[in-house]
Every structure is written in structure tokens, then in C-alpha cells.
Design an enzyme around this catalytic site. Structure first.
Site, PDB file in Angstrom:
ATOM      1  N   ARG A 108       0.817  -1.205   0.000  1.00  0.00           N
ATOM      2  CA  ARG A 108       0.000   0.000   0.000  1.00  0.00           C
ATOM      3  C   ARG A 108       0.858   1.266   0.000  1.00  0.00           C
ATOM      4  O   ARG A 108       0.332   2.367  -0.056  1.00  0.00           O
ATOM      5  CB  ARG A 108      -0.848   0.010   1.254  1.00  0.00           C
ATOM      6  CG  ARG A 108      -2.252   0.531   1.001  1.00  0.00           C
ATOM      7  CD  ARG A 108      -3.158  -0.208   1.798  1.00  0.00           C
ATOM      8  NE  ARG A 108      -4.480   0.183   2.017  1.00  0.00           N
ATOM      9  CZ  ARG A 108      -5.416  -0.730   2.166  1.00  0.00           C
ATOM     10  NH1 ARG A 108      -5.144  -2.001   2.038  1.00  0.00           N
ATOM     11  NH2 ARG A 108      -6.627  -0.358   2.453  1.00  0.00           N
ATOM     12  N   ARG A 147     -22.299  -0.723   1.354  1.00  0.00           N
ATOM     13  CA  ARG A 147     -21.708  -2.071   1.299  1.00  0.00           C
ATOM     14  C   ARG A 147     -21.935  -2.863   2.592  1.00  0.00           C
ATOM     15  O   ARG A 147     -21.752  -2.330   3.679  1.00  0.00           O
ATOM     16  CB  ARG A 147     -20.207  -1.902   1.047  1.00  0.00           C
ATOM     17  CG  ARG A 147     -19.433  -3.179   0.972  1.00  0.00           C
ATOM     18  CD  ARG A 147     -18.123  -2.955   0.301  1.00  0.00           C
ATOM     19  NE  ARG A 147     -17.103  -2.411   1.192  1.00  0.00           N
ATOM     20  CZ  ARG A 147     -15.807  -2.401   0.890  1.00  0.00           C
ATOM     21  NH1 ARG A 147     -15.398  -2.857  -0.261  1.00  0.00           N
ATOM     22  NH2 ARG A 147     -14.942  -1.903   1.741  1.00  0.00           N
ATOM     23  N   ARG A 207      -9.177   7.419   3.930  1.00  0.00           N
ATOM     24  CA  ARG A 207      -8.656   6.275   3.159  1.00  0.00           C
ATOM     25  C   ARG A 207      -8.261   6.739   1.749  1.00  0.00           C
ATOM     26  O   ARG A 207      -7.252   6.308   1.210  1.00  0.00           O
ATOM     27  CB  ARG A 207      -9.704   5.162   3.099  1.00  0.00           C
ATOM     28  CG  ARG A 207      -9.900   4.478   4.454  1.00  0.00           C
ATOM     29  CD  ARG A 207     -11.221   3.745   4.540  1.00  0.00           C
ATOM     30  NE  ARG A 207     -11.251   2.495   3.806  1.00  0.00           N
ATOM     31  CZ  ARG A 207     -12.367   1.805   3.571  1.00  0.00           C
ATOM     32  NH1 ARG A 207     -13.533   2.254   4.010  1.00  0.00           N
ATOM     33  NH2 ARG A 207     -12.310   0.658   2.937  1.00  0.00           N
TER      34      ARG A 207
HETATM   35  P1  AMP Z   1      -8.818  -2.917   3.327  1.00  0.00           P
HETATM   36  O1  AMP Z   1      -9.696  -4.029   3.769  1.00  0.00           O
HETATM   37  O2  AMP Z   1      -7.771  -3.348   2.340  1.00  0.00           O
HETATM   38  O3  AMP Z   1      -9.571  -1.695   2.880  1.00  0.00           O
HETATM   39  O4  AMP Z   1      -7.993  -2.474   4.634  1.00  0.00           O
HETATM   40  C1  AMP Z   1      -8.664  -1.969   5.771  1.00  0.00           C
HETATM   41  C2  AMP Z   1      -7.678  -1.222   6.648  1.00  0.00           C
HETATM   42  O5  AMP Z   1      -6.637  -2.107   7.096  1.00  0.00           O
HETATM   43  C3  AMP Z   1      -6.931  -0.081   5.968  1.00  0.00           C
HETATM   44  O6  AMP Z   1      -7.680   1.125   5.930  1.00  0.00           O
HETATM   45  C4  AMP Z   1      -5.702   0.043   6.874  1.00  0.00           C
HETATM   46  O7  AMP Z   1      -6.032   0.641   8.108  1.00  0.00           O
HETATM   47  C5  AMP Z   1      -5.395  -1.417   7.157  1.00  0.00           C
HETATM   48  N1  AMP Z   1      -4.492  -1.993   6.139  1.00  0.00           N
HETATM   49  C6  AMP Z   1      -4.774  -3.005   5.268  1.00  0.00           C
HETATM   50  N2  AMP Z   1      -3.722  -3.265   4.486  1.00  0.00           N
HETATM   51  C7  AMP Z   1      -2.736  -2.404   4.867  1.00  0.00           C
HETATM   52  C8  AMP Z   1      -1.400  -2.174   4.417  1.00  0.00           C
HETATM   53  N3  AMP Z   1      -0.864  -2.863   3.413  1.00  0.00           N
HETATM   54  N4  AMP Z   1      -0.687  -1.203   5.044  1.00  0.00           N
HETATM   55  C9  AMP Z   1      -1.208  -0.490   6.049  1.00  0.00           C
HETATM   56  N5  AMP Z   1      -2.459  -0.639   6.509  1.00  0.00           N
HETATM   57  C10 AMP Z   1      -3.228  -1.589   5.926  1.00  0.00           C
END
Ligand code: AMP
Length: 250
Positions: A108, A147, A207
Site C-alpha cells: 500500500r 456495502r 482512506r
Molecule cells: P482494506 O480491507 O484493504 O480496505 O484495509 C482496511 C484497513 O486495514 C486499511 O484502511 C488500513 O487501516 C489497514 N491496512 C490493510 N492493508 C494495509 C497495508 N498494506 N498497510 C497499512 N495498513 C493496511
């Protein structure tokens, strides 16, 4: 869902591909990563590794990682690199990752991408393709705020674009019914659906800021030649069809 085992029944190998098939699924929150992942799992016979799912499981289990990540996740901020790199580093060593895997939500940041490349280089491996879901950012709030998810499978539904059968039935009886835990049930299991704590307009703003400033630069880091693009602005079924037809870069 991250960590799920995959069926090995029909695995499409790219011509000339050597080593594991490692795919990065790329796009902003709400672009449809969770929608295309099942098509790629089916097509390539490899698991989806979602750092978001793994972190949510750690939060629910109240592990040390989970406790450290919870507040940041709920506000929409990124979790510390040391945590996500540790989680993903352990996960890709599991036997089901031998033929390859789909990275969802990782890397990310360019820093994470560099760390991943170093980790893979020690095993003589490298990222193959970046599947980029292109979508206008203006459509994301409506997608994210409507969602609802099924926890065990990672299946996602939407009050407007992909209502579960339970909501359709409730609407047949009362067109003005408000979506709620009582009428939002998983189509396959009938189990409750839930809304993610960070699927709010407020957290989405943060985000998206993180996505634009920290995640988008990854595309330049990997370069155009490894990108495979899908129009994520199409209706869900067309996005799935496009995912089924993609040709990976070798
Ligand atoms: P997601 O389900 O991919 O939208 O991830 C939800 C949340 O998890 C994100 O908003 C971050 O807080 C954390 N997160 C997930 N993947 C990462 C990553 N590669 N680096 C940092 N935080 C992450």
C-alpha cells in the site's frame, strides 16, 4: 477472504510463466477488488491474501497486532508497516501459496513494495502482474456506504447495486424498508451481513487521501509494463467477466 484455501480444479497457467503466479490487486477502496478476486482465485487456483481481512481477524481475536491496529483502521489510517509486513511475510510462507497468490491491499506504500520485492528476491521470485481496477473516485462513497459484508467468506453485497435476496424479499413486502441486520443476510448461508467500521463517509475521506498520496505512487514504481487494467466503473457482472478474461504479464 484472506487465507481461504482454493480449489485446484481448473488452473490456468500463463504460457511461459516460470515460478509462482504472484498478482497484486490494485485500486481504491470500493473499486471492486473483492468482486474480481473470486474470478482470479478460480482462474489461477491461487489464494487471495487480504491484509485488511487478516487485520480485521486480528482485531476481532484481540491479538497484540489487532490491538495495535484497531484505532488506525477505524479512522481509515494505514497500519504500521512492521505489522503488515510481518503478517504478509508469514502468510506467503504457507504451503497453499506455493503456486502463487493474489495480494489484496498490500503493498500500500512504495516502502512496502520495496520490502516485498526484497522478500521475494531472497526466494528468486518477483511480482508478475498488477491488476489495476480503474474507477472514478466520485462513485466510491455511494459504493462504500451501501456495502455489507459476509464475514466468513468475504462476499460483499450492496443495498442498491447488489442487494441480497433477503433485502429483495423485504422490499417486495414493503418498498420503503430500511436495510438493517434483520433483512441483510448472506445469499448462500443465510448468515448475518455486517458493515465495516471504516465504511463511513468520514473514514473514506481519509482512506482516499492515503490512497492518492501513498498507494498510487506504487504504479510508477512497478511501471506500466506490469499493469493489466480493468474498467472498475462497469456494472458488477461486467467487471467479473473482464476479470475472467484477463491475460497476465509474464
Ligand atoms: P482494506 O480491507 O484493504 O480496505 O484495509 C482496511 C484497513 O486495514 C486499511 O484502511 C488500513 O487501516 C489497514 N491496512 C490493510 N492493508 C494495509 C497495508 N498494506 N498497510 C497499512 N495498513 C493496511
Amino acid at each position: 477472504m484472506g487465507g481461504a484455501c482454493t480449489s485446484q480444479k481448473k488452473v490456468e497457467k500463463e504460457a511461459g510463466a516460470a515460478g509462482p503466479t504472484i498478482i497484486v490487486l490494485f485500486g481504491p477502496p470500493g473499486a471492486g477488488k473483492g468482486t474480481v478476486a473470486p474470478a482470479l482465485i478460480e482462474k489461477y487456483g491461487i489464494p487471495q491474501l487480504s491484509t485488511g481481512d487478516m487485520l480485521r481477524a486480528a482485531v476481532a481475536a484481540e491479538t497484540e497486532y489487532g490491538k495495535a491496529a484497531k484505532a488506525k483502521m477505524e479512522s481509515g489510517a494505514l497500519v504500521d508497516d512492521s505489522i503488515v509486513v510481518g503478517i504478509i511475510g508469514e502468510r506467503i510462507m504457507q504451503p497453499d501459496c506455493k503456486p502463487g497468490y493474489i495480494l489484496d491491499g498490500f503493498p500500500r506504500t512504495v516502502e512496502q513494495a520495496k520490502t516485498l520485492d526484497e522478500m521475494l528476491a531472497t526466494k528468486g521470485q518477483a511480482i508478475g502482474s498488477i491488476v489495476v481496477l480503474e474507477v472514478e473516485l466520485s462513485v466510491l462513497e455511494e459504493r462504500i456506504c451501501g456495502r455489507w459484508m459476509h464475514k466468513a467468506s468475504g462476499r460483499s453485497f450492496h443495498t442498491k447495486f447488489a442487494p441480497p435476496k433477503s433485502l429483495q424479499d423485504a422490499r417486495a413486502a414493503d418498498p420503503d424498508v430500511v436495510p438493517s441486520a434483520d433483512n441483510m443476510k448472506d445469499d448462500e448461508t443465510g448468515e448475518d451481513l455486517y458493515q465495516r467500521a471504516d465504511d463511513t463517509a468520514e473514514a473514506l475521506t481519509k482512506r482516499l487521501e492515503g490512497y492518492k498520496s501513498q498507494t498510487v505512487p506504487i504504479l510508477e514504481y512497478y511501471g506500466e509494463s506490469r499493469q493489466v487494467k480493468i474498467d472498475g466503473g462497469q456494472p458488477r457482472e461486467q467487471v467479473i467477466e473482464a476479470a475472467k478474461k484477463i491475460q497476465l504479464k509474464s
